[in-house]
Design an enzyme around this catalytic site. Structure first.
Site, short mmCIF file in Angstrom:
data_model
loop_
_atom_site.label_atom_id
_atom_site.label_comp_id
_atom_site.label_asym_id
_atom_site.label_seq_id
_atom_site.Cartn_x
_atom_site.Cartn_y
_atom_site.Cartn_z
N ARG A 1 0.81 -1.21 0.00
CA ARG A 1 0.00 0.00 0.00
C ARG A 1 0.85 1.26 0.00
O ARG A 1 0.36 2.36 -0.26
CB ARG A 1 -0.95 -0.02 1.22
CG ARG A 1 -1.88 1.18 1.33
CD ARG A 1 -2.82 1.29 0.13
NE ARG A 1 -3.62 2.51 0.15
CZ ARG A 1 -3.23 3.65 -0.43
NH1 ARG A 1 -2.08 3.71 -1.06
NH2 ARG A 1 -4.01 4.70 -0.39
N GLY B 1 -13.17 6.00 3.41
CA GLY B 1 -14.56 6.42 3.25
C GLY B 1 -15.00 7.49 4.22
O GLY B 1 -14.18 8.24 4.75
N LEU C 1 -11.03 6.15 -5.00
CA LEU C 1 -11.18 6.98 -3.81
C LEU C 1 -10.33 6.45 -2.65
O LEU C 1 -10.41 5.28 -2.31
CB LEU C 1 -12.66 6.99 -3.40
CG LEU C 1 -13.05 7.95 -2.29
CD1 LEU C 1 -12.91 9.39 -2.73
CD2 LEU C 1 -14.46 7.66 -1.82
N ASP C 2 -9.56 7.32 -2.03
CA ASP C 2 -8.75 6.98 -0.85
C ASP C 2 -7.70 5.91 -1.13
O ASP C 2 -7.16 5.31 -0.19
CB ASP C 2 -9.62 6.53 0.33
CG ASP C 2 -10.61 7.59 0.77
OD1 ASP C 2 -10.38 8.77 0.48
OD2 ASP C 2 -11.62 7.23 1.40
N GLU C 3 -7.45 5.64 -2.42
CA GLU C 3 -6.49 4.57 -2.74
C GLU C 3 -5.25 5.10 -3.44
O GLU C 3 -4.38 4.32 -3.82
CB GLU C 3 -7.17 3.52 -3.64
CG GLU C 3 -8.35 2.79 -3.01
CD GLU C 3 -7.92 1.80 -1.95
OE1 GLU C 3 -6.73 1.49 -1.87
OE2 GLU C 3 -8.80 1.36 -1.19
#
Lengths: 297, 297, 297, 297
Positions: free
Chosen positions: A225, B215, B241-243
């Site tokens: 990540r 989220g 999103l958020d990645e």
């Protein structure tokens, strides 16, 4: 958490010190009632932590440490007084003699950093516990453990999904001998059945900042990540894997230059310090569980 | 990231300083070739950071800062030399004049902590950028923004799932006027179409330690999980999103006594400091994206 | 720091990796010249850190790690090439084979936390060193040290201000056998004469955040001053007590409720982690001394 | 710290909440007596922190927050009851209505980071204070201060060592109008005479990790010493410069690559966050001074 009848080693610096935990529905006058019990039984409060989950109608949590000359002779009277005083309020409470160390078993696999750190700290006198045994599904740490004067038992992990036999063997060793169990990088899933039969708190160290990287191989997934911090989480074990009440967490900075191996090495630092803090607080009755949360005084 | 033809303000302390980013397949001799180009064009390397993803056959990343008298007159020659020298090796590169500040637009909603922090730091001279505009779907921060001498544009958020009209208006404002965009607690989803048309990097601050609490409403969920640390994450915005690739993260300790409101307040601290570091690094060409990772020199 | 002729153990993962340190007056073209030497001798640079103390006319510091097949057979040629290439520039340099671990002696007194932490990290493979000996003026740690397979020598501290005899005995043990020495809570003053005769770097861990609490009993004085953080400092030992170049420092939070004993216990954590980082960096040639400062790459 | 008779703004969320501070010689029964007073006056304790400096014969410190419907009407009775109850024990105590914000004046010079941070936090509602005035010996921040709706007074610093006239002017502005004073990077020495006449607590932010770098220009001296962390310290001002009781401290990592200017910039971060925590705690009556120490609940 009853310690009556034990005749094991005691901690000299904590003789005549008691720890009282009280929790339940918040209501006016509780602090006053509890402190009055201690005063009229000859105790002097030396530390008091308290938390209410709400200004009104919340949950009340309290930890009191008090000194009482000849505590051992007074325990029974204090317990009776507490029972009578607190009964009308529906409060839960427990009273312990701080000079009686909790008995901590350690379950581990082949990794040694959390295990050795706990044994060192114990030997230095930093953890108010006794360590009646270490159980591992490997034999790699046997010699080290025994060099600390601690019994080591090898219970090989059972092949296949059914772990009932190995769990039964571990239960036979633990049952009645320990006040809590620490999973110091123990890489086996534990069944609900085991937890229920064991009947004492179990603390696990998870090698990530939960709820990030729940499950297996968190360092690899953290690397994938591209996170800039890694962490570790000490929590009570419940039937939901990696979902139990968190006691302590911490993080440490990593960079793009760190490999998965580097993350494991740096993470080992955080794991051992987070676990040792959680164990120390639990051993001092500083942690109260409430639902899936912990109050840490 | 080309800055040719710009005649805007320049940063006096960085005049005659260039920043060169090189990345591509690692191969012997690259460092030598790149540094030779700088030397033979009259430059003197004052800072050099380098990272190879592997000892052999990895990816190579390099950031070089060099001083060159009368840099402006030499840029063209250096670029030509780099193009010719690096062509055989399949390397990507970009060269920038450090005295030319990047143009940063800020998109925000009603929260002001990240926005004001960036404007303050900019005014103090801590961020090597210009701020041509702030765009918000609320008007609450208009007066504050304008007190910094920065234009404020109000683009109300479009009702319903289709945001194409409001996005089109934002694009008209941004297009050609900015080198990167910062989402300073901008509470609107951004479409891929918008990102593609915009064509410059977009940095977001997420109010959790990603990948925990991806989220909405992360502080509430952090409180519900009973975590002992909360965090914030600055990342490049991608279609997921958020990645997107993480630039910077940090955490701060919380306790059982902290409410969701307390978490928001303490988190605001971490958000603004994490975002300002990410912006500062991006503005100095210290961040190189590679897949879903960032190299931060 | 020459390692030629050694036939001791080597670190398999680092075979064919060299580390080159270059420092001296900054001047155009240095990076180009150094990297060219490596390239034309068949090396491939895998990591490069560089720092210049000033944009112009400053001091230049560089650490390069490169891979070269059959490094051992090429070392002599590379050294000759470096000597010839760098001579005109007045640069200092050293080249080392990373697979040859540095030999680290540990001097200690009765405290064991820093000592055991180093020995345990070494056993895990986290420190690229060998430990030819531990010397102590007490015997309390002898058994622990030997359980790691490391020789333990007891040199009682000499009564009175004159330490020349005990220092002479320690020198006889160390001389020629070690590449650097770590003082792991060694509670004896070391003379300049000893340092000069020893002729290798000495790293000390001081149990405060220097320059706060220079001298004796820093935890007591930290408690008396009512500080809210305590710290530890790893530094090279010079003739000025507690004044040598700092390699690494860290701090940890304490509260009004912590006694001097608590400070010592919490500080022990910081001491061991600060010392282990300093030792690890030194062992990897990541630390360059310049005046009373260190460059840590 | 009496606030009776004030008719200024109040904090709605804290209406009917009281804060009681008790300290003095520890003795059995104190907790019980104090909590009984609150209970019999209709209060319900919602937070309680307590510390004893020793198990026996130490100093006792307690902070209690309680809820009481129509607190305003009950204050007088509670105060009378406390006075009568605690008189035999020689305890000091103070009772405050939490809905009445403390009045905080800020003294500053030309630097704006600590000043603006406090004003902005106040505007967000993060600090339970009012800000009746900012006084500066420069005019640079006047416009910013007034944009927050806060009066700004310019009192030029007096030339020469005698500051009695400018101090007198500052005293005329402050006297009777404020409950505490914050020195937000106020670069003037304050006389004992001024402190005595002022008669309210004064909080200073020192730009180093005290007791390291007492005195002038700590960032330059930190750079010269080559430290790897810099810090900031918030403390009460006493007649001994930089020697007053510490409320809060923190540190941040720096490297060899950071110049004195970089240290100032990074330090500004730490200064503002340390100062804001100290101010917030003081404003909430969380800090008790005892000799040169502070108890921070």
């Amino acid at each position: 958490m009853s310690t009556s009848g034990m005749t094991g080693p005691s901690i000299p610096s904590l003789i005549d010190q008691a720890c009282l935990i009280v929790h339940g529905p918040d209501q006016p006058g509780i602090v006053s009632h509890v402190s009055a019990v201690i005063t009229r039984n000859g105790g002097n409060i030396t530390a008091l932590d308290q938390y209410s989950s709400n200004d009104q109608d919340g949950e009340f949590f309290q930890r009191i440490v008090f000194h009482r000359d000849n505590l051992v002779t007074a325990m029974e009277d204090i317990q009776a007084d507490l029972a009578e005083t607190l009964a009308p309020y529906g409060m839960q409470w427990s009273l312990s003699d701080r000079s009686v160390p909790k008995r901590m078993a350690i379950l581990t696999s082949s990794g040694d950093h959390c295990l050795l750190d706990l044994l060192w700290r114990h030997r230095r006198g930093d953890l108010p516990v006794t360590v009646p045994m270490v159980i591992s599904n490997h034999t790699t740490t046997a010699e080290d453990v025994r060099s600390f004067g601690v019994p080591f038992f090898h219970v090989p992990s059972q092949k296949g999904p059914d772990k009932s036999e190995s769990e039964a063997e571990i239960l036979r060793l633990l049952k009645g001998n320990v006040d809590f169990v620490v999973l110091a990088r123990y890489m086996q899933i534990i069944s609900n059945d085991f937890l229920e039969k064991l009947g004492v708190p179990v603390i696990n160290i998870h090698h990530s900042f939960l709820p990030a990287f729940v499950g297996a191989d968190p360092y690899r997934r953290a690397w994938e990540r591209g996170v800039k911090l890694i962490g570790a989480t000490a929590h009570y074990v419940t039937e939901d894997l990696d979902e139990g009440p968190i006691i302590e967490q911490d993080t440490v900075r990593v960079t793009h230059a760190d490999s998965v191996t580097d993350l494991r090495q740096r993470g080992a630092e955080v794991e051992r310090s987070v676990l040792s803090r959680a164990v120390s607080w639990h051993a001092q009755d500083r942690v109260i569980r409430t639902g899936n949360h912990t109050i840490v005084f």
